[in-house]
Motif scaffolding. Structure first.
Motif, PDB file in Angstrom:
ATOM      1  N   ALA A  28       0.977  -1.428   0.050  1.00 14.82           N
ATOM      2  CA  ALA A  28      -0.006   0.083  -0.081  1.00 14.82           C
ATOM      3  C   ALA A  28       0.951   1.237   0.159  1.00 14.82           C
ATOM      4  O   ALA A  28       0.473   2.290  -0.771  1.00 14.82           O
ATOM      5  CB  ALA A  28      -1.119   0.079   1.205  1.00 14.82           C
ATOM      6  N   VAL A  29       2.036   1.142   0.917  1.00 17.21           N
ATOM      7  CA  VAL A  29       2.620   2.333   0.961  1.00 17.21           C
ATOM      8  C   VAL A  29       3.444   2.590  -0.296  1.00 17.21           C
ATOM      9  O   VAL A  29       3.571   3.765  -0.837  1.00 17.21           O
ATOM     10  CB  VAL A  29       3.633   2.424   2.134  1.00 17.21           C
ATOM     11  CG1 VAL A  29       4.793   3.296   1.962  1.00 17.21           C
ATOM     12  CG2 VAL A  29       2.984   2.528   3.534  1.00 17.21           C
ATOM     13  N   GLY A  30       3.813   1.631  -0.922  1.00 17.82           N
ATOM     14  CA  GLY A  30       4.724   1.591  -2.387  1.00 17.82           C
ATOM     15  C   GLY A  30       3.665   2.283  -3.555  1.00 17.82           C
ATOM     16  O   GLY A  30       4.093   3.075  -4.259  1.00 17.82           O
ATOM     17  N   ARG A  31       2.376   1.942  -3.461  1.00 15.94           N
ATOM     18  CA  ARG A  31       1.506   2.403  -4.549  1.00 15.94           C
ATOM     19  C   ARG A  31       1.136   3.734  -4.258  1.00 15.94           C
ATOM     20  O   ARG A  31       0.829   4.397  -5.145  1.00 15.94           O
ATOM     21  CB  ARG A  31       0.180   1.392  -4.577  1.00 15.94           C
ATOM     22  CG  ARG A  31       0.499   0.154  -4.874  1.00 15.94           C
ATOM     23  CD  ARG A  31       0.918   0.116  -6.348  1.00 15.94           C
ATOM     24  NE  ARG A  31       0.151   0.172  -7.317  1.00 15.94           N
ATOM     25  CZ  ARG A  31       0.293   0.047  -8.540  1.00 15.94           C
ATOM     26  NH1 ARG A  31       1.329  -0.735  -8.993  1.00 15.94           N
ATOM     27  NH2 ARG A  31      -0.741   0.319  -9.629  1.00 15.94           N
ATOM     28  N   LEU A  32       0.654   4.163  -2.880  1.00 18.13           N
ATOM     29  CA  LEU A  32       0.127   5.506  -2.647  1.00 18.13           C
ATOM     30  C   LEU A  32       1.390   6.521  -2.326  1.00 18.13           C
ATOM     31  O   LEU A  32       1.022   7.739  -2.655  1.00 18.13           O
ATOM     32  CB  LEU A  32      -0.611   5.377  -1.365  1.00 18.13           C
ATOM     33  CG  LEU A  32      -1.835   4.277  -1.567  1.00 18.13           C
ATOM     34  CD1 LEU A  32      -2.475   4.374  -0.282  1.00 18.13           C
ATOM     35  CD2 LEU A  32      -2.803   4.751  -2.623  1.00 18.13           C
ATOM     36  N   CYS A  33       2.523   5.965  -1.703  1.00 19.18           N
ATOM     37  CA  CYS A  33       3.395   7.042  -1.440  1.00 19.18           C
ATOM     38  C   CYS A  33       4.830   7.069  -1.880  1.00 19.18           C
ATOM     39  O   CYS A  33       5.411   7.798  -2.005  1.00 19.18           O
ATOM     40  CB  CYS A  33       3.685   7.014   0.039  1.00 19.18           C
ATOM     41  SG  CYS A  33       2.381   6.907   1.304  1.00 19.18           S
ATOM     42  N   GLY A  34       4.865   5.839  -3.008  1.00 17.66           N
ATOM     43  CA  GLY A  34       6.160   5.895  -3.681  1.00 17.66           C
ATOM     44  C   GLY A  34       7.117   4.754  -3.303  1.00 17.66           C
ATOM     45  O   GLY A  34       7.076   4.552  -2.125  1.00 17.66           O
ATOM     46  N   GLU A  35       7.878   4.152  -3.810  1.00 20.40           N
ATOM     47  CA  GLU A  35       8.551   3.054  -3.753  1.00 20.40           C
ATOM     48  C   GLU A  35       9.657   3.374  -2.817  1.00 20.40           C
ATOM     49  O   GLU A  35       9.950   2.678  -2.049  1.00 20.40           O
ATOM     50  CB  GLU A  35       9.127   2.523  -5.130  1.00 20.40           C
ATOM     51  CG  GLU A  35       9.971   1.042  -5.056  1.00 20.40           C
ATOM     52  CD  GLU A  35      10.389   0.433  -6.071  1.00 20.40           C
ATOM     53  OE1 GLU A  35      11.083  -0.462  -5.948  1.00 20.40           O
ATOM     54  OE2 GLU A  35       9.747   0.726  -7.272  1.00 20.40           O
TER      55      GLU A  35
END
Length: 472
Positions: free
Chosen positions: A205-212
């Protein structure tokens, strides 16, 4: 270059931010200390807290166990190599490594108390789910009759955890028993192995929403969390994973990754989450933040709503009334210890429990998230500042990834505060709030010296697990 926690950064701005981080951690430590002292006084005076080692449901019992060497080894390896590997591994390899590490960390901490006490016996005590397996030979009949046994004075009243949750929690262990995985050992293994997928879901979720970049920086903090002390000893670790994946699939859907399938799966798991724990309906706040951050906010919603209807429809058709169950639970809660425990103590002591399960790195990271959000708000209101500040700094315009992460963290923190103010979470929040805690842990991504902060997380977890015998 990573800096050790004991060697603060050299430039003035970073030193100022580092000192502010330590001040925030010191404030959290003071809160825990005051909660311990005041709680001990209250408990010795009238016994109204119903905990042996305030603010935690635990008792003082310094000990070592078979999991001690493994726990120390996992901690050392993550601190030494976690940040570097998180940066270099491919996405799938990182996800697999996160699950394997979280599993090893959680199992090793549980085994500090030994197999029987730490794993196999946890879900077999008088308040737990496995006590009622034999009453679910006919699952539809048991569900249709479920609400009649919630109140303490009702005939054949359910044990505390069965009565305190919708029946999907109990049905999970009934189904495990049906497929030959009965008993406390298998139930414990289920909770640990499934619960250890929660960090992977948050990572997605963090990768999709806030960047890798934010996801990779958060990964070591997700797998080496003090929360694992309780995730390995209660069904709430399993609940945390279901809730986390419901949000992860929603994040995938609103960012355009197979939106129909992921949207439906998100709704399905959100529905299951609400039937695992009444309080986890507050995950709607985190889901709302995901919709806010997603660039395709509304497109997957019809599939999400379709999935969301499935679990409630099944349980309703089988005879369980969620609203009636919740109404009776509120009465049951006040019939027992919940009606005696003082709100005036727990409304702030619960936050001390939250600080312990999320650790000093999360406290420091949340401080930085607050600075990021505050800076963005000032600029939106016409303030000025440099546009070249790094993501982890306290000066200048916030990095877009940091700002998006701050929004996600704020939603999780809001869910915790609502649960706290409700008065339905007085004590035992080190266990009950595990699903929310998972979404506070990514705050560690905002810190500039990951290895030192990871070491602090590990030391706290090891001390808690070796000095105390937790109640769950």
């Amino acid at each position: 270059m990573n800096r050790d926690l004991l060697n603060p950064p050299a430039d003035r701005s970073s030193r100022r931010a580092f000192r502010a981080d330590l001040s925030a951690v010191g404030g959290a430590a003071l809160l825990v200390a005051v909660a311990a002292v005041v709680g001990t006084v209250i408990e010795r005076r009238d016994g109204s807290l119903f905990v042996d080692w305030p603010p935690l449901l635990a008792r003082w019992d310094p000990h070592l166990g078979p999991g001690t060497p493994l726990a120390v080894a996992v901690a050392v390896l993550v601190v030494a190599h976690g940040p570097r590997l998180a940066e270099r591994l491919g996405r799938r390899a990182l996800a697999c490594a996160a699950w394997a590490t979280a599993t090893a960390w959680t199992f090793s901490l549980a085994l500090v108390d030994g197999w029987r006490t730490g794993v196999a016996g946890r879900l077999t005590t008088r308040n737990e789910y496995l006590q009622v397996i034999d009453r679910f030979h006919d699952i539809p009949a048991a569900l249709g009759d479920f609400t009649r046994h919630i109140l303490l004075h009702s005939p054949g009243n359910w044990p505390a955890h069965v009565a305190g949750h919708p029946p999907a929690a109990t049905v999970t262990f009934v189904l495990l028993d049906r497929v030959g995985l009965g008993g406390g050992g298998w139930a414990g293994v289920w909770c640990v192995t499934v619960g250890a997928t929660a960090p992977v879901a948050v990572l997605v979720a963090v990768g999709r929403l806030c960047g890798e970049r934010s996801a990779r920086r958060a990964a070591p903090f997700l797998v080496l969390a003090p929360a694992a002390v309780w995730a390995g000893t209660s069904a709430d670790g399993y609940f945390a994973a279901v809730a986390a994946w419901s949000v992860a699939f929603l994040a995938l859907a609103v960012t355009g990754y197979r939106p129909r399938a992921t949207g439906f799966l998100s709704g399905l798991l959100l529905g299951l989450t609400a039937y695992l724990s009444y309080g986890l309906t507050l995950f709607a706040l985190i889901a709302g933040a995901v919709l806010l951050l997603g660039h395709r906010r509304t497109a997957p919603l019809p599939l999400v709503l379709a999935g969301l209807a499935v679990v409630p429809a099944v349980f309703t058709l089988l005879g369980f009334d969620w609203w009636e169950g919740y109404r009776l639970l509120v009465t049951r809660y006040h019939e027992g210890a919940g009606g005696v425990r003082p709100y005036g103590y727990w409304v702030w002591a619960n936050l001390a429990c939250a600080a312990l399960i999320t650790g000093p790195a999360t406290v420091a990271g949340l401080r930085r998230a607050a600075v990021t959000g505050g800076g963005a708000a000032r600029r939106a209101g016409g303030g000025t500042g440099s546009k070249s500040a790094p993501p982890a700094g306290d000066a200048g315009a916030p990095h877009p990834e940091s700002l998006r992460l701050a929004v996600l963290l704020a939603a999780a923190l809001l869910a915790v505060l609502v649960a706290d103010l409700s008065g339905m979470s007085k004590a035992e929040t080190e266990r009950i709030w595990l699903p929310f805690a998972m979404w506070l842990l990514p705050a560690g991504a905002l810190l500039a010296s990951p290895r030192g902060w990871l070491a602090a997380q590990a030391v706290l977890a090891l001390l808690l697990n070796h000095l105390l015998l937790t109640g769950w």
